[in-house]
Design a protein around this motif. Sequence first.
Motif, PDB file in Angstrom:
ATOM      1  N   ILE A 231       0.826  -1.201   0.000  1.00 21.66           N
ATOM      2  CA  ILE A 231       0.000   0.000   0.000  1.00 21.66           C
ATOM      3  C   ILE A 231       0.866   1.259   0.000  1.00 21.66           C
ATOM      4  O   ILE A 231       0.602   2.219  -0.733  1.00 21.66           O
ATOM      5  N   ILE A 232       1.920   1.249   0.818  1.00 29.20           N
ATOM      6  CA  ILE A 232       2.807   2.416   0.892  1.00 29.20           C
ATOM      7  C   ILE A 232       3.447   2.694  -0.465  1.00 29.20           C
ATOM      8  O   ILE A 232       3.496   3.848  -0.925  1.00 29.20           O
ATOM      9  N   ASN A 233       3.916   1.636  -1.131  1.00 26.32           N
ATOM     10  CA  ASN A 233       4.564   1.819  -2.434  1.00 26.32           C
ATOM     11  C   ASN A 233       3.578   2.263  -3.505  1.00 26.32           C
ATOM     12  O   ASN A 233       3.921   3.063  -4.377  1.00 26.32           O
TER      13      ASN A 233
ATOM     14  N   ILE B  52       0.959   4.124  -2.956  1.00 21.25           N
ATOM     15  CA  ILE B  52       0.699   5.541  -2.673  1.00 21.25           C
ATOM     16  C   ILE B  52       1.833   6.409  -3.207  1.00 21.25           C
ATOM     17  O   ILE B  52       1.608   7.464  -3.817  1.00 21.25           O
TER      18      ILE B  52
ATOM     19  N   CYS C 147       1.576   6.787  -6.921  1.00 13.98           N
ATOM     20  CA  CYS C 147       0.485   7.703  -7.280  1.00 13.98           C
ATOM     21  C   CYS C 147       0.837   9.159  -6.961  1.00 13.98           C
ATOM     22  O   CYS C 147       0.275  10.085  -7.564  1.00 13.98           O
ATOM     23  N   LEU C 148       1.758   9.369  -6.014  1.00 14.51           N
ATOM     24  CA  LEU C 148       2.150  10.733  -5.653  1.00 14.51           C
ATOM     25  C   LEU C 148       3.109  11.361  -6.666  1.00 14.51           C
ATOM     26  O   LEU C 148       3.197  12.583  -6.753  1.00 14.51           O
TER      27      LEU C 148
END
Length: 262
Positions: free
Chosen positions: A5-7, A9, A12-13
């Motif tokens: 999930i962190i990766n 995000i 997407c940033l």
Amino acid sequence: MTTLIINLIIICLYPFVLSQLNFRGKVKRKVFLLLAFAHLLCLYIFKDPSPFPDIEEYYIYFERLSPDFRNVTNERYMDRVELGWYFYNKILLKIFHNPFSIICITAILTLLAYLSVFFRNSKILWLSVFLFFCTNFYPSLFVLRQHLAIPICLLTIPYVIKRDFKKFAILTAIAVSFHYSALMWIVVYFIYSTNLNIRNSLVGIVLFLVLVLSLDFVLSQLGNVLPIIMSYNADAFDGDASRGGAFKPFLVDLSVILFSLY
């Protein structure tokens, strides 16, 4: 799951951050791909190798080879690995003498090939990288031969469109030399010139169902010619192949293709 999930995000940033800067056009696309390359390469290199048993097998194969090319015949005797992968290992052994070079160089080549395809063919780069991360990226961390062959096949897309069979065949042959499954890519050249209408779609669905139902028989017959192909039989890996482990990623990829066509 948290790491995933962190990766996602972070990926997407990237476009949001770049939109706040003064990058435009191709420069913006190149900067995004550079960030994505650095990000994904770090995940390749700094991952914990313990959950990936295949990596140890690649190291063992690498270390049993000699750095010279005078004993190719003896080394290739009873060797079931594709010829391209064999010489690829020999070259890396000659240059680096370190089995970890297999991970590093394969990661660099794989990512460069994938991102090159995205740069040339994708209108929405961040979505392409996002889908890559959700589909092929994880298995490419440890299924090295096959996931080096896949982006090589994708590099043939311009030649499929331009109907340049010679260049298409050369690149596909290189992919096959790393993994025999790349042979299936040959049909892409002929499918592309087929009109997508109701009749052809129904014929395609029927042929696909026939292939699925006859796959074990086909693999068993091909296995008589190339024993390594039996690795893809439903009984391989203690039956894991028949429990949907390889079928689920196919369904994800198929859904992506259908959405793209839509």
